[in-house]
Design a protein around this motif. Sequence first.
Motif, PDB file in Angstrom:
ATOM      1  N   TYR A 223       0.840  -1.210   0.000  1.00 46.29           N
ATOM      2  CA  TYR A 223       0.000   0.000   0.000  1.00 46.29           C
ATOM      3  C   TYR A 223       0.872   1.256   0.000  1.00 46.29           C
ATOM      4  N   ARG A 224       2.033   1.163   0.647  1.00 47.87           N
ATOM      5  CA  ARG A 224       2.964   2.290   0.638  1.00 47.87           C
ATOM      6  C   ARG A 224       3.521   2.511  -0.769  1.00 47.87           C
ATOM      7  N   ALA A 225       3.818   1.396  -1.469  1.00 50.62           N
ATOM      8  CA  ALA A 225       4.400   1.506  -2.813  1.00 50.62           C
ATOM      9  C   ALA A 225       3.433   2.200  -3.767  1.00 50.62           C
TER      10      ALA A 225
ATOM     11  N   VAL B 165      -7.960  -0.325  -5.332  1.00 46.57           N
ATOM     12  CA  VAL B 165      -6.585  -0.495  -4.855  1.00 46.57           C
ATOM     13  C   VAL B 165      -6.508  -1.764  -4.013  1.00 46.57           C
ATOM     14  N   ARG B 166      -7.460  -1.929  -3.108  1.00 53.18           N
ATOM     15  CA  ARG B 166      -7.444  -3.099  -2.220  1.00 53.18           C
ATOM     16  C   ARG B 166      -7.586  -4.389  -3.036  1.00 53.18           C
ATOM     17  N   LYS B 167      -8.478  -4.335  -4.037  1.00 55.50           N
ATOM     18  CA  LYS B 167      -8.730  -5.540  -4.829  1.00 55.50           C
ATOM     19  C   LYS B 167      -7.424  -6.015  -5.487  1.00 55.50           C
TER      20      LYS B 167
ATOM     21  N   GLY C 181      -0.531  -7.121   8.320  1.00 57.91           N
ATOM     22  CA  GLY C 181      -1.238  -5.956   7.780  1.00 57.91           C
ATOM     23  C   GLY C 181      -2.378  -5.529   8.679  1.00 57.91           C
ATOM     24  N   ARG C 182      -3.523  -5.245   8.047  1.00 55.04           N
ATOM     25  CA  ARG C 182      -4.691  -4.793   8.810  1.00 55.04           C
ATOM     26  C   ARG C 182      -5.880  -5.730   8.649  1.00 55.04           C
ATOM     27  N   ASP C 183      -5.950  -6.392   7.461  1.00 53.33           N
ATOM     28  CA  ASP C 183      -7.129  -7.185   7.107  1.00 53.33           C
ATOM     29  C   ASP C 183      -6.749  -8.617   6.753  1.00 53.33           C
ATOM     30  N   ILE C 184      -5.594  -9.048   7.227  1.00 53.11           N
ATOM     31  CA  ILE C 184      -5.097 -10.368   6.790  1.00 53.11           C
ATOM     32  C   ILE C 184      -5.983 -11.494   7.342  1.00 53.11           C
TER      33      ILE C 184
ATOM     34  N   ALA D  84      -4.174   9.351  13.552  1.00 53.38           N
ATOM     35  CA  ALA D  84      -5.014   9.648  12.387  1.00 53.38           C
ATOM     36  C   ALA D  84      -5.100   8.429  11.474  1.00 53.38           C
ATOM     37  N   ARG D  85      -3.948   7.749  11.286  1.00 52.61           N
ATOM     38  CA  ARG D  85      -3.947   6.573  10.411  1.00 52.61           C
ATOM     39  C   ARG D  85      -4.798   5.450  10.992  1.00 52.61           C
ATOM     40  N   ASP D  86      -4.633   5.219  12.297  1.00 51.66           N
ATOM     41  CA  ASP D  86      -5.431   4.163  12.942  1.00 51.66           C
ATOM     42  C   ASP D  86      -6.917   4.445  12.784  1.00 51.66           C
TER      43      ASP D  86
ATOM     44  N   LEU E 210      -8.463   6.254  10.422  1.00 50.58           N
ATOM     45  CA  LEU E 210      -8.884   5.989   9.038  1.00 50.58           C
ATOM     46  C   LEU E 210      -8.931   4.482   8.776  1.00 50.58           C
ATOM     47  N   ASP E 211      -7.919   3.764   9.249  1.00 46.40           N
ATOM     48  CA  ASP E 211      -7.853   2.311   8.992  1.00 46.40           C
ATOM     49  C   ASP E 211      -9.001   1.574   9.690  1.00 46.40           C
ATOM     50  N   ARG E 212      -9.375   2.051  10.881  1.00 48.07           N
ATOM     51  CA  ARG E 212     -10.447   1.381  11.636  1.00 48.07           C
ATOM     52  C   ARG E 212     -11.829   1.710  11.102  1.00 48.07           C
ATOM     53  N   GLU E 213     -11.966   2.961  10.594  1.00 49.43           N
ATOM     54  CA  GLU E 213     -13.321   3.416  10.257  1.00 49.43           C
ATOM     55  C   GLU E 213     -13.679   3.292   8.783  1.00 49.43           C
ATOM     56  N   ARG E 214     -12.727   2.825   7.971  1.00 47.32           N
ATOM     57  CA  ARG E 214     -13.071   2.735   6.541  1.00 47.32           C
ATOM     58  C   ARG E 214     -14.106   1.627   6.335  1.00 47.32           C
ATOM     59  N   ASN E 215     -14.856   1.757   5.205  1.00 44.81           N
ATOM     60  CA  ASN E 215     -15.927   0.787   4.959  1.00 44.81           C
ATOM     61  C   ASN E 215     -15.387  -0.565   4.523  1.00 44.81           C
TER      62      ASN E 215
HETATM   63  O1   DC Z   1       1.827  -1.595   8.185  1.00 44.26           O
HETATM   64  P1   DC Z   1       2.130  -0.214   7.602  1.00 44.26           P
HETATM   65  O2   DC Z   1       2.151   0.866   8.625  1.00 44.26           O
HETATM   66  O3   DC Z   1       3.339  -0.224   6.731  1.00 44.26           O
HETATM   67  O4   DC Z   1       0.875   0.080   6.659  1.00 44.26           O
HETATM   68  C1   DC Z   1       0.729   1.310   5.985  1.00 44.26           C
HETATM   69  C2   DC Z   1      -0.727   1.580   5.685  1.00 44.26           C
HETATM   70  O5   DC Z   1      -1.194   0.666   4.687  1.00 44.26           O
HETATM   71  C3   DC Z   1      -1.696   1.462   6.838  1.00 44.26           C
HETATM   72  O6   DC Z   1      -1.848   2.691   7.530  1.00 44.26           O
HETATM   73  C4   DC Z   1      -2.976   1.054   6.179  1.00 44.26           C
HETATM   74  C5   DC Z   1      -2.547   0.344   4.930  1.00 44.26           C
HETATM   75  N1   DC Z   1      -2.682  -1.101   5.021  1.00 44.26           N
HETATM   76  C6   DC Z   1      -3.921  -1.637   4.748  1.00 44.26           C
HETATM   77  O7   DC Z   1      -4.874  -0.895   4.546  1.00 44.26           O
HETATM   78  N2   DC Z   1      -4.082  -2.987   4.740  1.00 44.26           N
HETATM   79  C7   DC Z   1      -3.055  -3.801   4.988  1.00 44.26           C
HETATM   80  N3   DC Z   1      -3.249  -5.124   4.939  1.00 44.26           N
HETATM   81  C8   DC Z   1      -1.782  -3.265   5.284  1.00 44.26           C
HETATM   82  C9   DC Z   1      -1.630  -1.910   5.310  1.00 44.26           C
END
Ligand code: DC
Length: 244
Positions: free
Chosen positions: A51-53, A122-124, A143-146, A193-195, A197-202
């Motif tokens: 996702y960073r790339a 992007v996620r797909k 990651g976040r959704d593994i 802020a990132r947490d 957004l990451d927690r509240e996205r649909n």
């Molecule tokens: O783990 P990281 O901090 O390098 O991840 C960067 C961002 O990428 C994180 O804020 C949200 C996104 N991310 C994601 O949405 N789903 C993942 N499986 C991994 C990361």
Amino acid sequence: MKPLSGNFRTSYKDKHFIIAIDGPAASGKSTAAYLLAKKMGFIYLDTGAMYRAITWMALNENADLENEKSLSNLAKKINIKIYPLEDHPGVKVYVDEKDISSLIRSPLVNKWVSVVSKISGVRKAMVEMQRKIARERSVVAEGRDIGTVVFPNADVKIFLVASLEERAKRRWKEFQEKGISCSLEEVKKNLEARDKLDRERNISPLRKAEDALVVDNTHLGIFETLDRILNVVKDKIGIEKNDL
Ligand code: DC
């Protein structure tokens, strides 16, 4: 015909396993997942780096970071290669053969990555890449959704957490070591802020899978964290004592 004899005990290495490690930013997932993968001989899959790339590429091409269509198109064509480092936790990341390993850790990418990773196209594309990698060999993916979306049938699911203060201190120290100047308060705000957004996205929000085990490493060093995770792994996938 002579009956077969000998020791036919199979090793975990002969089977295919998926270990999922999720958690908020800077909770130590990357280091723990890297070390675990190395110890077990599995592929280390740093999905955050993917996702960073794409975020780096979008910034580099001056793309509109909130335009779903152009970001989704970018995700379809991006050519990312990720290799774990040989001797210490981390990955080398290439886009079209350009080494962007340190560029993807910049404060600017930190600022935008959660915005870009909200986009469904992007996620797909990223999830497809992640599943393809895991088809071939056993993986430790972080990651976040593994555990919830990418590999809901993972053999082991860990949800790694630590207090915001502790996570901010760790990330700030990393920036200092790299010579990137920023205040602890700024780092803390960015993580928060990132947490959020990451927690509240649909789509695929950051959350613990029901069957994940929580490991809180606020007061643990990296090797203690690894030990806790290893114990869960041994337990879940039935590794023999001498096999690791
Ligand atoms: O783990 P990281 O901090 O390098 O991840 C960067 C961002 O990428 C994180 O804020 C949200 C996104 N991310 C994601 O949405 N789903 C993942 N499986 C991994 C990361």
